[in-house]
Design an enzyme around this catalytic site. Structure first.
Site, PDB file in Angstrom:
ATOM      1  N   GLU A  80       0.836  -1.201   0.000  1.00 52.55           N
ATOM      2  CA  GLU A  80       0.000   0.000   0.000  1.00 52.55           C
ATOM      3  C   GLU A  80       0.872   1.252   0.000  1.00 52.55           C
ATOM      4  O   GLU A  80       0.489   2.283  -0.540  1.00 52.55           O
ATOM      5  CB  GLU A  80      -0.934   0.003   1.215  1.00 52.55           C
ATOM      6  CG  GLU A  80      -2.026   1.055   1.112  1.00 52.55           C
ATOM      7  CD  GLU A  80      -3.080   0.923   2.192  1.00 52.55           C
ATOM      8  OE1 GLU A  80      -4.264   1.144   1.886  1.00 52.55           O
ATOM      9  OE2 GLU A  80      -2.729   0.606   3.352  1.00 52.55           O
ATOM     10  N   HIS A 126       6.699 -27.446   2.555  1.00 54.83           N
ATOM     11  CA  HIS A 126       5.985 -28.533   1.878  1.00 54.83           C
ATOM     12  C   HIS A 126       5.013 -27.985   0.842  1.00 54.83           C
ATOM     13  O   HIS A 126       4.082 -28.683   0.420  1.00 54.83           O
ATOM     14  CB  HIS A 126       5.263 -29.397   2.914  1.00 54.83           C
ATOM     15  CG  HIS A 126       6.193 -29.999   3.913  1.00 54.83           C
ATOM     16  ND1 HIS A 126       6.830 -31.209   3.717  1.00 54.83           N
ATOM     17  CD2 HIS A 126       6.649 -29.531   5.106  1.00 54.83           C
ATOM     18  CE1 HIS A 126       7.610 -31.474   4.749  1.00 54.83           C
ATOM     19  NE2 HIS A 126       7.520 -30.469   5.606  1.00 54.83           N
ATOM     20  N   LYS A 164     -12.789   2.720  -3.274  1.00 59.51           N
ATOM     21  CA  LYS A 164     -13.912   3.108  -2.406  1.00 59.51           C
ATOM     22  C   LYS A 164     -14.948   3.908  -3.193  1.00 59.51           C
ATOM     23  O   LYS A 164     -16.157   3.677  -3.092  1.00 59.51           O
ATOM     24  CB  LYS A 164     -13.404   3.967  -1.247  1.00 59.51           C
ATOM     25  CG  LYS A 164     -12.549   3.254  -0.221  1.00 59.51           C
ATOM     26  CD  LYS A 164     -12.119   4.255   0.848  1.00 59.51           C
ATOM     27  CE  LYS A 164     -11.174   3.634   1.850  1.00 59.51           C
ATOM     28  NZ  LYS A 164     -10.714   4.629   2.858  1.00 59.51           N
TER      29      LYS A 164
END
Length: 545
Positions: free
Chosen positions: A351, A382, A510
């Protein structure tokens, strides 16, 4: 080309990256490499010897930092200069962990007294909850805290609380809600008793869509359990700048904690945003968290660039991003309590430095923020470690591990450490074709099959990593560790000449999200947008594909 990429130092680093020997050879040529490329600071130990760098590389990187006037830029942040130029704001999260005797000014006013007053107010509230003085509407003591926020007001408190689980006050639990998906809060509420639950709502404006929606749903649930509007003051507190909206909601003015414009969300856990942390671990431990971060602040300000831990880590990241073509960076935590840190550092770094124009508005012609990802050791060994070892992408790694465990059980921690150190060695060293053939020498395979399998077992090595150690994971060492990555982010942005403290991409999301929401609730189908957006909105309105 931009001025940065035209610089002689930048060009020299390009040439240096092309001719540097394999790390195996660098270690063989210099028995003192580890001693020369490791350092202690603020309760942390950094081994950066397993990097594609020699003395010449480091000198060039430090020269790049000096050309960028890095020392002056660090000082500018601490001095309260307007370094977030697009929003005309100072960047002073460091003031949140300052000492009471310091004088740090914004618009001519010393902000330290207000910071200290807020900490004292937090301490009183935390003590009242932990001692049972603060009771719910039926007289029962608080047992559960629900932290409602989004972004930095969610992730910081969650990850730090998770990391400091051994320090939690007995009898208290915490639940974190951020996503506006109803399933998130509904699943949390199923676990709770309204009589013993405290909600902490964090939103600077008291209007952040996700946070307000979740808080209103929590309020409805609370009232549905038999509580009244008057009971809200005992069960809801806020961290906000909008005292009016919080009191209208029903919160007690004494239980509203401030936020300031000079603190960005992703840097806010040190403020009253950290109230859920303090409620769990106590105010003394919260102050130790601040103290660890303050120590790193003093280190990044005072240490020479060549002995400056955040500077070194940032410059090495720049080295791989801009001169070796790396597009991601992996953070591997060899401690279960630190399992959430990769996500926190992901937000902090991406960000902040996911930018494509310089401070003066010029389009960059070089890479900036890499993708940050990672997970918990040894689980990743793994899974995605295979790609680290034999994949085609160069992915620098940070390994983080405490030397002492909070749960010393048998040989668990020794095995954990051996895996951690073994991975760093394997990434650096790799395995040659000759070594693979030697391992197969005693097998019953014919020579053709041995040769084929040996080719598959070759690992080129020369994969860079840092190893960060601490004696033990404590509030203080965690504070230092998080502040280390904060300053690493600042230094990267300074080199890249970008603003690490705004987030216009987030703001656009937004804005468009609110527009789409209005269209979803409209009386007619969407037709004004692009064909894809219209179709998706209309399918949602219909509730079927």
């Amino acid at each position: 080309m931009t001025q940065l990429t035209q610089s002689s130092c930048w060009q020299a680093l390009i040439a240096d990256a092309a001719k540097l020997p394999h790390m195996r050879d660098l270690f063989a040529q210099n028995p003192q490499r580890f001693e020369q490329m490791s350092l202690n600071a603020c309760g942390l130990f950094l081994d950066y010897s397993k990097n594609r760098a020699d003395e010449t590389t480091l000198k060039l990187l430090f020269s790049l930092a000096k050309e960028a006037k890095l020392t002056e830029k660090i000082a500018a942040m601490f001095n309260g200069d307007i370094i977030n130029t697009t929003e005309q704001r100072a960047v002073l999260h460091t003031a949140l962990r300052s000492k009471a005797c310091q004088d740090i000014r914004v618009d001519g006013v010393n902000i330290v007294p207000e910071v200290q007053q807020t900490l004292d107010k937090m301490a009183q509230f935390v003590d009242s909850v932990q001692t049972g003085q603060c009771k719910g509407y039926t007289g029962k003591r608080i047992t559960d805290i629900v932290s409602i926020g989004i972004g930095g007001s969610f992730l910081g408190p969650k990850i730090v609380s998770q990391a400091l689980r051994p320090y939690w006050k007995a009898g208290l639990n915490c639940h974190f809600v951020a996503n506006v998906d109803a399933s998130s809060i509904c699943e949390k509420l199923k676990l709770l008793n309204a009589e013993t639950t405290l909600f902490v709502m964090s939103s600077k404006s008291f209007g952040t869509q996700e946070t307000l929606t979740n808080t209103l749903s929590a309020k409805d649930w609370f009232l549905d359990q038999g509580a009244t509007q008057a009971d809200i003051a005992k069960h809801f507190v806020a961290v906000t700048s909008n005292v009016t909206k919080a009191t209208e909601f029903g919160m007690d003015a004494d239980n509203i904690f401030p936020m300031w414009d000079w603190v960005g969300g992703r840097y806010s856990l040190w403020s009253a945003i950290g109230l859920p942390i303090a409620l769990l671990i106590g105010m003394d431990n919260f102050r130790l968290l601040l103290d660890g971060a303050h120590q790193m602040d003093e280190h990044v300000k005072a240490a020479p660039l060549e002995q400056n831990m955040p500077v070194i880590m940032a410059l090495l990241s720049v080295l791989y991003t801009n001169f070796h073509g790396a597009q991601s960076h992996v953070v591997l935590t060899y401690d279960h309590y630190l399992r959430g840190l990769p996500a926190y550092f992901q937000q902090l770094d991406m960000e902040s430095n996911g930018k494509s124009v310089t401070l003066n508005g010029t389009q960059v012609d070089y890479s900036t923020g890499p993708v940050i990802w990672g997970g918990e050791g040894t689980n990743g060994q793994h899974a995605y470690h295979q790609l680290l070892h034999q994949g085609t992408a160069l992915i620098p790694a940070d390994f983080i591990m405490p030397l002492q465990s909070h749960n010393p059980l048998g040989e668990h921690h020794a095995q954990l450490a051996s895996n951690c150190f073994g991975q760093t060695q394997a990434l650096m060293q790799g395995r040659t074709f000759e070594e693979a053939m030697a391992e197969l020498s005693q097998s019953s395979l014919n020579e053709a099959d041995k040769t084929l399998i040996a080719k598959h077992k070759v690992m080129l090595g020369n994969k860079p990593s840092n190893t960060l150690l601490m004696d033990k994971l404590t509030p203080q060492t965690l504070g230092s560790l998080i502040a280390l990555y904060e300053h690493r982010t600042l230094v990267q942005g300074a080199i890249w000449q970008i603003n690490s403290f705004d987030q216009w991409g987030v703001e656009l999301g937004k804005q468009l999200g609110n527009d789409v929401l209005a269209r979803i609730g409209a009386a007619h189908n969407a037709t004004e947008l692009d064909s894809s957006s219209n179709a998706l909105i209309n399918r949602f309105r219909q509730g079927k594909i």
